[in-house]
Design an enzyme around this catalytic site. Structure first.
Site, PDB file in Angstrom:
ATOM      1  N   TRP A 187       0.840  -1.216   0.000  1.00 36.81           N
ATOM      2  CA  TRP A 187       0.000   0.000   0.000  1.00 36.81           C
ATOM      3  C   TRP A 187       0.868   1.257   0.000  1.00 36.81           C
ATOM      4  O   TRP A 187       0.539   2.262  -0.602  1.00 36.81           O
ATOM      5  CB  TRP A 187      -0.926  -0.014   1.226  1.00 36.81           C
ATOM      6  CG  TRP A 187      -1.748   1.228   1.404  1.00 36.81           C
ATOM      7  CD1 TRP A 187      -2.983   1.461   0.900  1.00 36.81           C
ATOM      8  CD2 TRP A 187      -1.400   2.400   2.170  1.00 36.81           C
ATOM      9  NE1 TRP A 187      -3.443   2.712   1.277  1.00 36.81           N
ATOM     10  CE2 TRP A 187      -2.488   3.304   2.065  1.00 36.81           C
ATOM     11  CE3 TRP A 187      -0.282   2.787   2.920  1.00 36.81           C
ATOM     12  CZ2 TRP A 187      -2.488   4.551   2.690  1.00 36.81           C
ATOM     13  CZ3 TRP A 187      -0.289   4.028   3.534  1.00 36.81           C
ATOM     14  CH2 TRP A 187      -1.380   4.904   3.410  1.00 36.81           C
ATOM     15  N   HIS A 188       2.015   1.156   0.707  1.00 39.12           N
ATOM     16  CA  HIS A 188       2.872   2.328   0.833  1.00 39.12           C
ATOM     17  C   HIS A 188       3.542   2.693  -0.478  1.00 39.12           C
ATOM     18  O   HIS A 188       3.860   3.860  -0.707  1.00 39.12           O
ATOM     19  CB  HIS A 188       3.942   2.106   1.901  1.00 39.12           C
ATOM     20  CG  HIS A 188       3.441   2.282   3.281  1.00 39.12           C
ATOM     21  ND1 HIS A 188       2.806   1.271   3.972  1.00 39.12           N
ATOM     22  CD2 HIS A 188       3.455   3.351   4.117  1.00 39.12           C
ATOM     23  CE1 HIS A 188       2.459   1.725   5.178  1.00 39.12           C
ATOM     24  NE2 HIS A 188       2.838   2.979   5.290  1.00 39.12           N
ATOM     25  N   GLY A 189       3.782   1.731  -1.315  1.00 38.24           N
ATOM     26  CA  GLY A 189       4.456   2.079  -2.556  1.00 38.24           C
ATOM     27  C   GLY A 189       4.591   0.907  -3.487  1.00 38.24           C
ATOM     28  O   GLY A 189       4.629  -0.251  -3.048  1.00 38.24           O
ATOM     29  N   PHE A 243       2.368   8.543  -1.147  1.00 37.07           N
ATOM     30  CA  PHE A 243       1.528   7.354  -1.108  1.00 37.07           C
ATOM     31  C   PHE A 243       0.095   7.683  -1.501  1.00 37.07           C
ATOM     32  O   PHE A 243      -0.761   6.833  -1.507  1.00 37.07           O
ATOM     33  CB  PHE A 243       1.552   6.721   0.308  1.00 37.07           C
ATOM     34  CG  PHE A 243       2.957   6.536   0.811  1.00 37.07           C
ATOM     35  CD1 PHE A 243       3.317   6.967   2.065  1.00 37.07           C
ATOM     36  CD2 PHE A 243       3.908   5.946   0.017  1.00 37.07           C
ATOM     37  CE1 PHE A 243       4.618   6.809   2.525  1.00 37.07           C
ATOM     38  CE2 PHE A 243       5.219   5.788   0.470  1.00 37.07           C
ATOM     39  CZ  PHE A 243       5.571   6.224   1.730  1.00 37.07           C
TER      40      PHE A 243
END
Lengths: 465, 362
Positions: A321-323, A465
């Site tokens: 999700w972060h990257g 993000f």
């Protein structure tokens, strides 16, 4: 337009003035929506349409689910909504990641997958998660659907937290929206205090630490091992202060407008276990992952091995999700592994009670683990991460020695200050503002920020993000 | 809690919390915080010297015997002689004046670590009785140096004048808001004209008397003046607002160099060009480049004027890094390779200055 720009303050002041003049709640909601759209448009107006699509689809899905009597219909609508949100997120954020990953396999067959120049819409990870949580809560009847498309639009687009959270739950926000914008002295004072706290964290502490972090991660070969250690530890604190600072500012602005947003951080570096760390760090995301991923996978209800699997999968996806990069997946996986191992090897739930003899060491251990895993989070590539680790392991100890004492000072203050705040149960957000020292301390905080903020302000880290 | 009669009832009413006692304590808390700020800033961040008016030497100058504390980039205490001259170990001998900007004033390091002081001691150690006068001042530009010439010659009668420069020493001579006394007006022919801006000495005295007010003034300067420089130069500035090549023409540079030579007719003139920071390209592999085309261009232009010598101790900086792993700029509270020279950088410059002066004063 971010919280530190002139345009933002013109926008906020305009909203405040308009809401003093225009009292009907429905009109205030329209003002909020217009302000939110303008705020987002300043980032990139082209993606307003995307925000509108997510909003409209989810609202009508929720209305449909409310009206449907057939469980199959409700499930279908839920699937449509989640699929559309994930499709949007997947395309804009992960298309190039997946094509690059599978390209090496596909090239064996003589096929090359295309790489598109896709812009990442600001805040997409946050508002798609909110939309998913909304439809799932409506499906499970944990919350009523929004009373109108206007209400839901304001929920999704609410500008204080649109670009970098915290991730709101409809059940918390929609009832607050019914009273419109409430400008009250208490809210304004508390909001100013929270905003100042966030500003201090961001432009004094986080941006100062960025000076060493950017240098060390830019050219780790140039610096000595000790300097790289300081840089690595500084990044853990930088990202905490950057993100919690942004969250505090978002909460402060929302508070000024009369809205309470969820607290996103609660002294995470005082944690005594990995589990506790994730109850204190990016709380809105970790609770989202728990409620909408970990629990649906079975949580800890399906045996020990399934629990470890669920933990690792949840954290892997949390990392993703972060990257869109294997660095982030590895970061998430390491945290999942730590959670699983902790669960496997600690018989009882780790105690959160503070014991003088052991708690300091546990907190330090958790901090060091977080700092080391953050190397993957911050490094632009695996090769760079490898170089950082070789410095940390003293394999290549030579280089320029740079003892950046502001970083060391901030690390010490954060660690000791956080532990003291936890021990003494100090909560700055509930300080009694009728005390005569409250306003002088608030003014001194803003003066300190003005005097000691670094000139080279870096963008908020979580905007990516 | 007080009471009030409403109708037939006594109703408890909350006392006004913002009463006299509250405001008294509020005032005392505010005063305490202001005093804490002032004391903390004076002890650790910045403290100005006492100033006096000295028209021939640039208006307001630090009084003899006073000190300045500087702590936001490095930490140094600077003490002064008369005329705003930064104190050096000795006050006798062959007179050599060193002029320049903040690199020469070097408030980031203590007096005895500034290159002028180290060079003066180094010359004595070699048996050369030379008195180096450190007249460096932050933001001092070429046009200021030309303006100060009559007073400097009258007071010091220098045999040698060392002028420490960078591109901003020339480009800021074009900006009337950045120079004190002369501004370069472009030709034909270019000439130096008196700057009509006058210093507000009273306000300067008031601000300089307080560490907190000085910090506030510095912040306003950073926010408004340096931002303006950034915009003017199209972001071709470093973090201290030093402008790059694009703002000043070759012709203007040569004219200003000639102006210095004309202003000090009886002295040997040398221009000290402190090497730019090496370029460190971010990436996985060692990638550091010491050669600066900007420095080379500036040196070429200055050298084109007859009778001018050049000091450019690039090899000393390279050796410092290659042999000891030390970069000549940066401090523990700033960043390596950025900003002003640290004590190691000053040592390298001092060594080059000693070698140069020993050669020409033989």
């Amino acid at each position: 337009m971010n919280f530190l720009s002139t345009q933002f303050w013109v926008l906020l002041i305009s909203v405040l003035i308009l809401t003093r003049l225009i009292r009907p709640v429905i009109h205030q909601k329209l003002i909020l929506l217009a302000a939110s759209c303008l705020f987002y448009a300043f980032w990139d107006w082209r993606f307003l349409g995307l925000l509108a699509v997510v909003t409209v689809v989810d609202y009508y899905v929720s209305v449909g689910m409310q009206g449907a009597h057939n469980e199959k219909t409700r499930k279908t609508l839920l699937a449509v909504s989640i699929a559309s949100s994930l499709a949007i997120l997947g395309f804009f954020k992960y298309f190039n990641f997946f094509t690059a990953t599978f390209d090496s396999a596909a090239s064996v067959l003589g096929v090359h997958l295309p790489e598109l120049g896709i812009l990442l819409p600001v805040g997409i990870s946050f508002y798609t998660f909110e939309s998913i949580s909304y439809v799932m809560d409506v499906y499970h009847r944990k919350t009523e659907p929004a009373q109108s498309l206007l209400d839901y639009s304001v929920f999704i687009a609410f500008f204080p937290r649109l670009v970098a959270g915290p991730i709101m739950r409809a059940a918390n926000f929609l009832p607050q929206l019914q009273h419109g914008i409430r400008l009250e002295p208490t809210g304004i004072i508390r909001g100013a205090q929270l905003f100042g706290q966030g500003l201090l964290k961001k432009i004094v502490v986080a941006d100062t630490l960025a000076l060493i972090v950017d240098q060390v991660y830019g050219s780790p070969w140039l610096y000595s091992s000790a300097t790289v250690w300081l840089g690595v530890c500084s990044f853990a604190v930088q990202i905490y202060f950057d993100f919690s600072g942004y969250s505090d500012m978002a909460l402060g602005i929302a508070r000024i407008l009369g809205f309470e947003l969820p607290v996103n951080f609660n002294l995470p570096f005082t944690s005594q276990s990995f589990a506790e760390f994730w109850q204190r760090w990016h709380i809105s995301l970790s609770t989202w992952l728990r409620d909408y991923l970990y629990f649906p996978l079975g949580g800890n209800q399906k045996g020990a091995w399934r629990t470890y699997f669920n933990l690792i999968v949840t954290m892997l996806l949390g990392g993703l999700w972060h990257g869109a990069s294997w660095n982030f997946v590895l970061w998430g996986g390491l945290h999942g592994l730590a959670l699983g191992l902790e669960r496997a090897f600690t018989q009882d739930r780790p105690s959160k009670e503070w014991r003088i003899s052991t708690s300091w060491f546990k907190a330090l251990g958790i901090f060091l683990w977080v700092a080391l895993t953050c190397v993957f989070f911050r490094s632009p590539s695996m090769e760079m991460a490898g170089q950082v680790f070789s410095k940390l392991a003293f394999i290549d100890p030579g280089g320029v020695v740079w003892f950046f004492y502001p970083a060391a000072l901030y690390l010490l203050i954060v660690f000791i200050g956080g532990l003291l705040m936890r021990l003494k149960k100090i909560d700055l957000a509930t300080m009694d503002y009728y005390q005569p020292y409250f306003f002088p301390v608030l003014a001194a905080e803003y003066l300190f920020i003005f005097l000691f903020a670094t000139r080279n302000n870096s963008p908020f880290l979580y905007f990516q993000f | 809690m007080g009471t009030r009669v409403i109708g037939d009832s006594l109703v408890p009413v909350e006392k006004n919390k913002f009463n006299r006692a509250y405001w008294l304590r509020f005032f005392l808390c505010s005063l305490l915080l202001l005093v804490t700020f002032e004391v903390g800033i004076r002890l650790f961040v910045v403290r100005n010297p006492r100033f006096e008016a000295d028209a021939g030497f640039g208006g307001l100058v630090p009084r003899a015997g006073s000190t300045r504390l500087f702590g936001t980039e490095g930490f140094g205490v600077t003490s002064y002689f008369e005329h705003g001259e930064i104190a050096t170990p000795y006050r006798d001998g062959v007179s050599v004046v060193v002029l320049g900007d903040s690199m020469t004033a070097a408030h980031q390091v203590p007096n005895d670590e500034k290159f002028v002081s180290i060079a003066e001691q180094g010359l004595r150690d070699e048996g050369a009785v030379v008195d180096l006068h450190n007249l460096g001042r932050p933001l001092q530009v070429i046009s200021d140096i030309v303006y100060l010439a009559p007073s400097i010659i009258e007071t010091y009668s220098p045999k040698v004048v060392i002028v420490q420069v960078s591109y901003s020493s020339f480009s800021l001579s074009l900006d009337s808001s950045m120079t004190n006394y002369y501004t370069l007006k472009d030709g034909p022919p270019p000439k130096l004209v008196h700057n009509s801006n006058s210093e507000n000495l009273q306000m300067e005295n008031i601000i300089s008397s307080s560490g907190l007010l000085t910090m506030l003034q510095n912040r306003f300067y950073q926010i408004f003046v340096l931002s303006r420089l950034d915009r003017l130069a199209g972001r071709e500035v470093d973090q201290f607002g030093r402008t790059r090549r694009g703002l000043v023409s070759d012709k203007q540079i040569v004219f200003l160099v000639r102006s210095v030579v004309s202003a000090y007719p009886d002295a040997r003139i040398a221009f000290l060009v402190i090497p730019s920071s090496p370029e460190i390209r971010p990436g996985e592999n060692s990638n550091i480049s010491w050669n600066s085309t900007e420095d080379a261009e500036l040196i070429g232009l200055i050298s084109s004027v007859e009778g001018v010598e050049i000091l450019h101790p690039l090899s000393g900086f390279q050796k410092l890094y290659e042999e000891q792993g030390i970069l000549p700029r940066g401090f523990s509270d700033s960043a390596p390779n950025k900003g002003h020279l640290n004590k190691f950088g000053h040592q390298v410059i001092a060594k080059a200055l000693v070698e140069f002066l020993l050669r020409i004063l033989k």
